[in-house]
Design a protein around this motif. Structure first.
Motif, PDB file in Angstrom:
ATOM      1  N   LYS A   1       0.839  -1.197   0.000  1.00  0.00           N
ATOM      2  CA  LYS A   1       0.000   0.000   0.000  1.00  0.00           C
ATOM      3  C   LYS A   1       0.880   1.256   0.000  1.00  0.00           C
ATOM      4  N   ASN A   2       0.486   2.232  -0.792  1.00  0.00           N
ATOM      5  CA  ASN A   2       1.187   3.516  -0.912  1.00  0.00           C
ATOM      6  C   ASN A   2       2.548   3.421  -1.594  1.00  0.00           C
ATOM      7  N   GLU A   3       2.836   2.304  -2.242  1.00  0.00           N
ATOM      8  CA  GLU A   3       4.045   2.205  -3.065  1.00  0.00           C
ATOM      9  C   GLU A   3       3.611   2.260  -4.519  1.00  0.00           C
ATOM     10  N   GLN A   4       4.481   2.755  -5.370  1.00  0.00           N
ATOM     11  CA  GLN A   4       4.129   2.847  -6.789  1.00  0.00           C
ATOM     12  C   GLN A   4       5.365   2.785  -7.667  1.00  0.00           C
ATOM     13  N   TRP A   5       5.111   2.547  -8.945  1.00  0.00           N
ATOM     14  CA  TRP A   5       6.186   2.488  -9.929  1.00  0.00           C
ATOM     15  C   TRP A   5       5.679   3.083 -11.238  1.00  0.00           C
ATOM     16  N   ASN A   6       6.617   3.544 -12.067  1.00  0.00           N
ATOM     17  CA  ASN A   6       6.252   3.997 -13.412  1.00  0.00           C
ATOM     18  C   ASN A   6       7.481   3.990 -14.316  1.00  0.00           C
ATOM     19  N   PHE A   7       7.197   3.871 -15.600  1.00  0.00           N
ATOM     20  CA  PHE A   7       8.236   3.924 -16.622  1.00  0.00           C
ATOM     21  C   PHE A   7       8.162   5.265 -17.330  1.00  0.00           C
ATOM     22  N   ASP A   8       9.311   5.807 -17.716  1.00  0.00           N
ATOM     23  CA  ASP A   8       9.390   6.952 -18.609  1.00  0.00           C
ATOM     24  C   ASP A   8      10.013   6.446 -19.902  1.00  0.00           C
ATOM     25  N   LEU A   9       9.146   6.015 -20.821  1.00  0.00           N
ATOM     26  CA  LEU A   9       9.629   5.449 -22.081  1.00  0.00           C
ATOM     27  C   LEU A   9      10.128   6.520 -23.043  1.00  0.00           C
ATOM     28  N   GLU A  10       9.819   7.786 -22.750  1.00  0.00           N
ATOM     29  CA  GLU A  10      10.302   8.891 -23.592  1.00  0.00           C
ATOM     30  C   GLU A  10      11.783   9.174 -23.320  1.00  0.00           C
ATOM     31  N   ASP A  11      12.245   8.854 -22.128  1.00  0.00           N
ATOM     32  CA  ASP A  11      13.643   9.074 -21.761  1.00  0.00           C
ATOM     33  C   ASP A  11      14.528   8.093 -22.527  1.00  0.00           C
ATOM     34  N   CYS A  12      15.705   8.519 -22.911  1.00  0.00           N
ATOM     35  CA  CYS A  12      16.604   7.656 -23.688  1.00  0.00           C
ATOM     36  C   CYS A  12      17.023   6.416 -22.899  1.00  0.00           C
ATOM     37  N   ASP A  13      16.982   6.489 -21.563  1.00  0.00           N
ATOM     38  CA  ASP A  13      17.366   5.353 -20.723  1.00  0.00           C
ATOM     39  C   ASP A  13      16.175   4.494 -20.306  1.00  0.00           C
ATOM     40  N   LYS A  14      14.974   4.821 -20.825  1.00  0.00           N
ATOM     41  CA  LYS A  14      13.760   4.034 -20.509  1.00  0.00           C
ATOM     42  C   LYS A  14      13.661   3.817 -18.995  1.00  0.00           C
ATOM     43  N   ILE A  15      13.562   4.918 -18.272  1.00  0.00           N
ATOM     44  CA  ILE A  15      13.654   4.939 -16.812  1.00  0.00           C
ATOM     45  C   ILE A  15      12.473   4.237 -16.138  1.00  0.00           C
TER      46      ILE A  15
END
Length: 71
Positions: free
Chosen positions: A30-44
């Protein structure tokens, strides 16, 4: 205390994120999360967590055949 883990990955497409989503969601509390930034060159991949380690996240992505390196 919540920490933020940041990873450079080889995940490049939204369909790949959808493939990984169930496994990452299972790791979250609970209250933890994740996300990807696929626009970043390193696919963060950014993970906000209280209990997870970088190794756990890295192993999860590698199970799917993706590279994952903590920044």
């Amino acid at each position: 205390m919540k920490s933020v883990l940041v990873f450079k990955t080889s995940v490049g497409k939204e369909k790949e994120v959808q493939q990984i989503r169930p496994s990452l969601n299972k790791l979250m509390q609970k209250n933890e999360q994740w996300n990807f930034d696929l626009e970043d060159c390193d696919k963060i991949l950014r993970v906000e967590t209280v209990h997870l380690t970088a190794k756990t996240i890295k192993n999860t992505l590698q199970t799917f055949g993706y590279q994952c390196e903590e920044l």
